[in-house]
Design an enzyme around this catalytic site. Structure first.
Site, PDB file in Angstrom:
ATOM      1  N   SER A   1       0.836  -1.204   0.000  1.00 48.86           N
ATOM      2  CA  SER A   1       0.000   0.000   0.000  1.00 48.86           C
ATOM      3  C   SER A   1       0.867   1.248   0.000  1.00 48.86           C
ATOM      4  CB  SER A   1      -0.889  -0.003   1.244  1.00 48.86           C
ATOM      5  OG  SER A   1      -1.428   1.279   1.447  1.00 48.86           O
TER       6      SER A   1
ATOM      7  N   ARG B   1       1.484  10.900  -2.841  1.00 44.60           N
ATOM      8  CA  ARG B   1       1.832   9.935  -3.898  1.00 44.60           C
ATOM      9  C   ARG B   1       1.404  10.421  -5.282  1.00 44.60           C
ATOM     10  NH1 ARG B   1      -2.318   4.820  -3.198  1.00 44.60           N
ATOM     11  NH2 ARG B   1      -4.179   6.039  -2.766  1.00 44.60           N
TER      12      ARG B   1
ATOM     13  N   ARG C   1       0.253 -11.721 -22.371  1.00 46.06           N
ATOM     14  CA  ARG C   1       1.389 -10.906 -21.922  1.00 46.06           C
ATOM     15  C   ARG C   1       2.750 -11.468 -22.344  1.00 46.06           C
ATOM     16  NH1 ARG C   1      -1.473  -6.338 -20.942  1.00 46.06           N
ATOM     17  NH2 ARG C   1      -3.176  -6.731 -19.490  1.00 46.06           N
TER      18      ARG C   1
HETATM   19  C1  LIG Z   1      -1.561  -5.735 -25.863  1.00 42.02           C
HETATM   20  C2  LIG Z   1      -2.659  -5.306 -24.942  1.00 42.02           C
HETATM   21  C3  LIG Z   1      -3.146  -4.016 -25.000  1.00 42.02           C
HETATM   22  C4  LIG Z   1      -4.184  -3.613 -24.140  1.00 42.02           C
HETATM   23  N1  LIG Z   1      -4.641  -2.330 -24.196  1.00 42.02           N
HETATM   24  C5  LIG Z   1      -5.648  -1.929 -23.388  1.00 42.02           C
HETATM   25  C6  LIG Z   1      -6.158  -0.604 -23.431  1.00 42.02           C
HETATM   26  O1  LIG Z   1      -5.693   0.229 -24.187  1.00 42.02           O
HETATM   27  N2  LIG Z   1      -7.172  -0.275 -22.595  1.00 42.02           N
HETATM   28  C7  LIG Z   1      -7.735  -1.178 -21.731  1.00 42.02           C
HETATM   29  O2  LIG Z   1      -8.662  -0.833 -21.007  1.00 42.02           O
HETATM   30  N3  LIG Z   1      -7.250  -2.435 -21.647  1.00 42.02           N
HETATM   31  C8  LIG Z   1      -6.235  -2.838 -22.443  1.00 42.02           C
HETATM   32  N4  LIG Z   1      -5.753  -4.118 -22.354  1.00 42.02           N
HETATM   33  C9  LIG Z   1      -6.308  -5.028 -21.333  1.00 42.02           C
HETATM   34  C10 LIG Z   1      -7.275  -6.057 -21.951  1.00 42.02           C
HETATM   35  O3  LIG Z   1      -8.400  -5.432 -22.524  1.00 42.02           O
HETATM   36  C11 LIG Z   1      -7.742  -7.047 -20.876  1.00 42.02           C
HETATM   37  O4  LIG Z   1      -8.423  -6.353 -19.852  1.00 42.02           O
HETATM   38  C12 LIG Z   1      -6.608  -7.812 -20.234  1.00 42.02           C
HETATM   39  O5  LIG Z   1      -5.723  -8.301 -21.206  1.00 42.02           O
HETATM   40  C13 LIG Z   1      -7.170  -8.980 -19.418  1.00 42.02           C
HETATM   41  O6  LIG Z   1      -7.594  -9.978 -20.297  1.00 42.02           O
HETATM   42  P1  LIG Z   1      -9.067 -10.559 -20.370  1.00 42.02           P
HETATM   43  O7  LIG Z   1     -10.067  -9.524 -20.019  1.00 42.02           O
HETATM   44  O8  LIG Z   1      -9.230 -11.242 -21.693  1.00 42.02           O
HETATM   45  O9  LIG Z   1      -9.063 -11.722 -19.395  1.00 42.02           O
HETATM   46  P2  LIG Z   1      -8.949 -12.111 -17.863  1.00 42.02           P
HETATM   47  O10 LIG Z   1      -9.527 -11.129 -16.927  1.00 42.02           O
HETATM   48  O11 LIG Z   1      -7.521 -12.548 -17.644  1.00 42.02           O
HETATM   49  O12 LIG Z   1      -9.896 -13.359 -17.887  1.00 42.02           O
HETATM   50  C14 LIG Z   1      -9.547 -14.511 -18.645  1.00 42.02           C
HETATM   51  C15 LIG Z   1     -10.681 -14.920 -19.562  1.00 42.02           C
HETATM   52  O13 LIG Z   1     -11.843 -15.169 -18.772  1.00 42.02           O
HETATM   53  C16 LIG Z   1     -12.987 -14.792 -19.504  1.00 42.02           C
HETATM   54  N5  LIG Z   1     -13.688 -13.721 -18.792  1.00 42.02           N
HETATM   55  C17 LIG Z   1     -13.249 -13.069 -17.683  1.00 42.02           C
HETATM   56  N6  LIG Z   1     -14.152 -12.182 -17.279  1.00 42.02           N
HETATM   57  C18 LIG Z   1     -15.176 -12.248 -18.154  1.00 42.02           C
HETATM   58  C19 LIG Z   1     -16.405 -11.559 -18.273  1.00 42.02           C
HETATM   59  N7  LIG Z   1     -16.790 -10.609 -17.427  1.00 42.02           N
HETATM   60  N8  LIG Z   1     -17.228 -11.895 -19.283  1.00 42.02           N
HETATM   61  C20 LIG Z   1     -16.899 -12.855 -20.162  1.00 42.02           C
HETATM   62  N9  LIG Z   1     -15.732 -13.545 -20.123  1.00 42.02           N
HETATM   63  C21 LIG Z   1     -14.885 -13.244 -19.126  1.00 42.02           C
HETATM   64  C22 LIG Z   1     -12.508 -14.334 -20.876  1.00 42.02           C
HETATM   65  O14 LIG Z   1     -12.504 -15.445 -21.744  1.00 42.02           O
HETATM   66  C23 LIG Z   1     -11.099 -13.894 -20.600  1.00 42.02           C
HETATM   67  O15 LIG Z   1     -10.265 -13.891 -21.741  1.00 42.02           O
HETATM   68  C24 LIG Z   1      -4.728  -4.531 -23.199  1.00 42.02           C
HETATM   69  C25 LIG Z   1      -4.217  -5.835 -23.154  1.00 42.02           C
HETATM   70  C26 LIG Z   1      -3.197  -6.223 -24.003  1.00 42.02           C
HETATM   71  C27 LIG Z   1      -2.660  -7.639 -23.891  1.00 42.02           C
END
Ligand SMILES: Cc1cc2nc3c(=O)[nH]c(=O)nc-3n(C[C@H](O)[C@H](O)[C@H](O)COP(=O)(O)OP(=O)(O)OC[C@H]3O[C@@H](n4cnc5c(N)ncnc54)[C@H](O)[C@@H]3O)c2cc1C
Length: 234
Positions: free
Chosen positions: A104, A163, A190
């Site tokens: 924190s 901060r 990632r």
């Molecule tokens: C190269 C890159 C650029 C990015 N740029 C941005 C950006 O500019 N702005 C931004 O806001 N974010 C950005 N992100 C973040 C991205 O949108 C995701 O929030 C992040 O990668 C987490 O992945 P996820 O949401 O697929 O899955 P996680 O939270 O890791 O969950 C894993 C999987 O579980 C399932 N899941 C989880 N929760 C749900 C749900 N509520 N509904 C349905 N299925 C679900 C999906 O299949 C998901 O892929 C970026 C990510 C990457 C890798």
């Protein structure tokens, strides 16, 4: 950046064998065995009738191929991560199946630390600039914290306001846990050329640890995802 594996699931092969008769392959890591046990539980398939899935590696290759990923949720791995940037933290915490305990900034004093230098700046003049800018930011943090404290603002509230002067490169320490399915999800995004360079370094370290504790579960992860395509196109 420091990334240490500090906990992982242990499978009790003896108890499992007593209950089911399933004889696990010797010398197979716990996490991989647990995933195989979970898969075999689904079909009560305690005998190794199919040569393609007779080994733990073959069994989990088939699991991955069929996207029967829920069996990978039973084992988990916990990492101690030190010295990553606040920007990395913001990205990592987007993964909803990971569990976090993060230092924190309201309680922990933020002085006396080096910034988390992005890979692209390392070894350049800009790395020196970042260190200087970071030192100035921390000086401002101290001035504001002290000024607020002199006005009678409690220490925690003084730090939480001060901060605001810190950089994205301010380092942070945390503990993060995920089950192996969740780690596969994280690495898919990632450990990828499109990902931020610092989080890709973290993903690389995490994958190295995961390959030790669960080689069969991560057998399909090769080079940084996307690198191969880039090389082929070059
Ligand atoms: C190269 C890159 C650029 C990015 N740029 C941005 C950006 O500019 N702005 C931004 O806001 N974010 C950005 N992100 C973040 C991205 O949108 C995701 O929030 C992040 O990668 C987490 O992945 P996820 O949401 O697929 O899955 P996680 O939270 O890791 O969950 C894993 C999987 O579980 C399932 N899941 C989880 N929760 C749900 C749900 N509520 N509904 C349905 N299925 C679900 C999906 O299949 C998901 O892929 C970026 C990510 C990457 C890798």
């Amino acid at each position: 950046m420091l990334v240490e594996l500090i906990a992982s699931t242990r499978f009790d092969a003896v108890t499992f064998q007593e209950a089911t008769g399933f004889q696990s392959e010797p010398w197979t890591p716990s996490a991989d065995l647990l995933a195989e046990a979970a898969g075999r539980q689904c079909y009560e398939a305690w005998e190794r009738k199919n040569p393609a899935t007779a080994t733990n590696r073959g069994y989990l290759a088939n699991i991955i191929d069929h996207q029967h990923f829920s069996v990978l949720e039973h084992a988990s791995a916990t990492f101690l991560v030190h010295g990553v940037s606040r920007s990395l933290l913001a990205e990592l915490t987007r993964h909803r199946h990971l569990s976090f305990s993060v230092e924190s900034q309201r309680y922990v004093d933020q002085t006396g630390r080096e910034p988390a230098v992005p890979p692209a700046l390392r070894g350049t003049d800009m790395e020196g600039d970042l260190h200087a800018f970071h030192a100035e930011a921390v000086d401002l943090y101290v001035q504001v914290r002290n000024a607020l404290a002199e006005q009678g603002v409690p220490r925690k509230q003084a730090r939480e306001a001060a901060r605001a002067f810190l950089l994205n490169a301010q380092p942070v320490n945390l503990i993060v846990t995920g089950n192996l399915r969740a780690w596969r999800e994280v690495l898919t995004k990632r450990y990828h050329v499109a990902a931020d360079a610092e989080i890709r370094e973290l993903a690389d370290e995490i994958l190295t640890h995961l390959r030790c504790i669960a080689p069969s579960t991560f057998q399909d992860f090769g080079d940084v995802i996307g690198n191969e395509e880039i090389r082929r196109a070059a």
